[in-house]
Design an enzyme around this catalytic site. Sequence first.
Site, PDB file in Angstrom:
ATOM      1  N   ARG A  24      -1.337   9.634   8.988  1.00 30.09           N
ATOM      2  CA  ARG A  24      -0.872   8.305   8.859  1.00 30.09           C
ATOM      3  C   ARG A  24      -0.587   8.135   7.692  1.00 30.09           C
ATOM      4  O   ARG A  24      -1.248   7.780   6.943  1.00 30.09           O
ATOM      5  CB  ARG A  24      -2.307   7.953   9.552  1.00 30.09           C
ATOM      6  CG  ARG A  24      -2.751   6.341   9.516  1.00 30.09           C
ATOM      7  CD  ARG A  24      -3.767   6.334  10.124  1.00 30.09           C
ATOM      8  NE  ARG A  24      -5.330   6.244   8.988  1.00 30.09           N
ATOM      9  CZ  ARG A  24      -5.798   5.070   8.017  1.00 30.09           C
ATOM     10  NH1 ARG A  24      -5.468   4.016   8.570  1.00 30.09           N
ATOM     11  NH2 ARG A  24      -6.574   5.521   7.651  1.00 30.09           N
ATOM     12  N   GLU A  36       0.687  -1.782   0.632  1.00 32.60           N
ATOM     13  CA  GLU A  36      -0.106   0.159  -0.103  1.00 32.60           C
ATOM     14  C   GLU A  36       0.488   1.139   0.015  1.00 32.60           C
ATOM     15  O   GLU A  36       2.329   1.360   0.079  1.00 32.60           O
ATOM     16  CB  GLU A  36      -0.666   0.013   1.258  1.00 32.60           C
ATOM     17  CG  GLU A  36      -1.691  -1.031   0.955  1.00 32.60           C
ATOM     18  CD  GLU A  36      -3.061  -1.092   2.118  1.00 32.60           C
ATOM     19  OE1 GLU A  36      -3.304   0.024   3.231  1.00 32.60           O
ATOM     20  OE2 GLU A  36      -4.039  -1.768   1.890  1.00 32.60           O
ATOM     21  N   HIS A  88     -11.211  11.085   6.738  1.00 34.91           N
ATOM     22  CA  HIS A  88     -11.455   9.808   6.533  1.00 34.91           C
ATOM     23  C   HIS A  88     -10.755   9.102   7.931  1.00 34.91           C
ATOM     24  O   HIS A  88     -11.671   7.943   8.507  1.00 34.91           O
ATOM     25  CB  HIS A  88     -10.571   8.752   5.545  1.00 34.91           C
ATOM     26  CG  HIS A  88     -10.029   7.506   4.868  1.00 34.91           C
ATOM     27  ND1 HIS A  88     -11.403   6.282   5.033  1.00 34.91           N
ATOM     28  CD2 HIS A  88      -8.653   6.630   5.690  1.00 34.91           C
ATOM     29  CE1 HIS A  88     -10.567   5.373   5.110  1.00 34.91           C
ATOM     30  NE2 HIS A  88      -9.510   5.267   5.132  1.00 34.91           N
ATOM     31  N   HIS A 105      -8.890  10.425   2.464  1.00 33.28           N
ATOM     32  CA  HIS A 105      -8.743   9.383   1.684  1.00 33.28           C
ATOM     33  C   HIS A 105      -8.335  10.224   0.366  1.00 33.28           C
ATOM     34  O   HIS A 105      -9.750  10.674  -0.266  1.00 33.28           O
ATOM     35  CB  HIS A 105      -9.576   8.234   1.803  1.00 33.28           C
ATOM     36  CG  HIS A 105      -9.107   7.114   1.308  1.00 33.28           C
ATOM     37  ND1 HIS A 105      -9.068   7.019   0.154  1.00 33.28           N
ATOM     38  CD2 HIS A 105      -8.439   6.196   1.645  1.00 33.28           C
ATOM     39  CE1 HIS A 105      -8.874   5.435   0.261  1.00 33.28           C
ATOM     40  NE2 HIS A 105      -8.583   5.791   1.133  1.00 33.28           N
ATOM     41  N   ARG A 107      -0.838   9.652   2.062  1.00 36.33           N
ATOM     42  CA  ARG A 107      -2.284  10.164   1.233  1.00 36.33           C
ATOM     43  C   ARG A 107      -2.883  11.599   1.182  1.00 36.33           C
ATOM     44  O   ARG A 107      -3.450  12.306   0.643  1.00 36.33           O
ATOM     45  CB  ARG A 107      -3.453   9.515   2.420  1.00 36.33           C
ATOM     46  CG  ARG A 107      -3.286   8.117   2.433  1.00 36.33           C
ATOM     47  CD  ARG A 107      -4.639   7.358   3.441  1.00 36.33           C
ATOM     48  NE  ARG A 107      -4.648   6.112   2.923  1.00 36.33           N
ATOM     49  CZ  ARG A 107      -5.219   5.303   4.013  1.00 36.33           C
ATOM     50  NH1 ARG A 107      -5.897   5.754   5.150  1.00 36.33           N
ATOM     51  NH2 ARG A 107      -5.655   3.680   3.556  1.00 36.33           N
TER      52      ARG A 107
END
Length: 542
Positions: free
Chosen positions: A377, A110, A342, A240, A283
């Site tokens: 994050r 990811e 998000h 997000h 992100r």
Amino acid sequence: MSRVIVTGSGIAGLTAALRLSGRHTVTLVTKDRLGESNTEWAQGGIAGVIGPDDTVASHIADTLTAGAGHCDPEAVRTLCEAGGDAIVALAEAGVDFDTDPTGAWVRGMEGAHSYPRILHSGGDATGRAISTALAQKLRTEVAAGRITLLEDTMLVDILTTGAHERRQGRATGDVTATGVTVLREGRVEALAADAIVLATGGVGQLFAHTTNPAAATGDGLAAAIRADAKVSDLEFFQFHPTALPGPGFLISEAVRGAGALILDEHGHRFMTDIDDRAELASRDVVALALHRRQAAQDGRPCFLDARAVPDVQATFPSITAGLAAHGLDLSRDLIPVTPAAHYFMGGVTTDRDGRTSIHGVFAIGEVACTGVHGANRLASNSLLEGAVFAARAVDAIDAQSTHTNDADLAFEDSVNHELPLPQFGSFHQAALTRNELQALTWAHLGVERTAEGLRTLLDRLGDGARGGFVPGDGARSGDRSTTPAAPSVQALETANLALIARHMARHALAREHSLGAHTRTDTHTDTTLTSHTALLQEATAC
């Protein structure tokens, strides 16, 4: 044995309650049904170092990089070193992680991770698998009489010693929690406790576009603020990059990890122009790039292209089904996407054992600010944080345990406790509805921020916050009434959201420079804070 109240039933709350069971008198309070939380909605997976080709040091480095230099390095080390054991514990609790033909756990890639270290269950249903397994174990504990479960019960306030003196500015010494008040079956009830574990999750419903469930209204954070608990990093909210416009249906980062591309309205793959990691950049980078490209397109959406991803429907069955409900086919269609609120990096300030500034109150999961996430994050670290820090908080509660009778907690009807019901006074005609609040925060506290916009938001909140919000305005957000009414879940939620919005806006106003997920477009950005200077060039081009 202590009386412990756990509020929330995501991975953090369920883990804490299960570990406390049998050694303490435990009550789990959850606003909806058991397991309804951001955990259940999590598609991406859980990160952890499993296997000889990855290292804890690499996971630490990736987390620190994503956090834009704002993480607590020791908290990050605590998280990453415990990752493997936490994942094994989840497997032992009944979570079936996906395996390859040899039976080994499949590890996915990811955004912003250096190695494949993301474990999934059911492809894109990891959160649901974790929630289901832990909830099943908790119901077993409830049936055995070791845990009391209160569903459809909303946390209202934290009761503390010296609350009256604190409101009068005469507080001295440490503040200690004595219990909580909850809204249950239309009544406000007080529950006594020796320890309170806040695990109420995030606050995505503050924004007009969010991937969060309807219950994510920041109830634990708002209660902590009213109790004068220390809070940190409220300016950092992660958006997000890839949610479906309108419904906010999340299209996991794992789809990009499998090879999906992001295209503008002309079919141009623009992320390669912005960051060397392209679609797998962190992100904040991807969300900001999308936001700015869509602004350059007069608000028209960009697209996620997963048509070339092998076996994409079989790999992501939940996403495939969710998109099909909106008439979209992941294997054939370009999927319109937009950034959406998000994950909240800020929250109630804790140490590495979940302790807050109020004695007896612990915070874990998204409601907490452990310092792990910093300004942004790292993907799939949140489920891990919930599991790791829940276990540490339980150890801390064990260490400070005080003896009490084994009798069940008694419920006491009381609306006259020391801390009044939030926001419910005489109704102010200028109060904001839920829709108005969400539109304002999206415009002024969203992906990009300015001092002027933040002050506009604070001015509007100053009007809305002086009175009460219309009971039920979450269900009928356009209606107003001048008649005082009994408190409702929806009205309390909206009051909580407004309180949190004020504090977030103040934090965002105080941090004048962009950092991580906090983007100020009205001040010079110190590019030493980020390695992604190409993103700033993209802003000029758009």
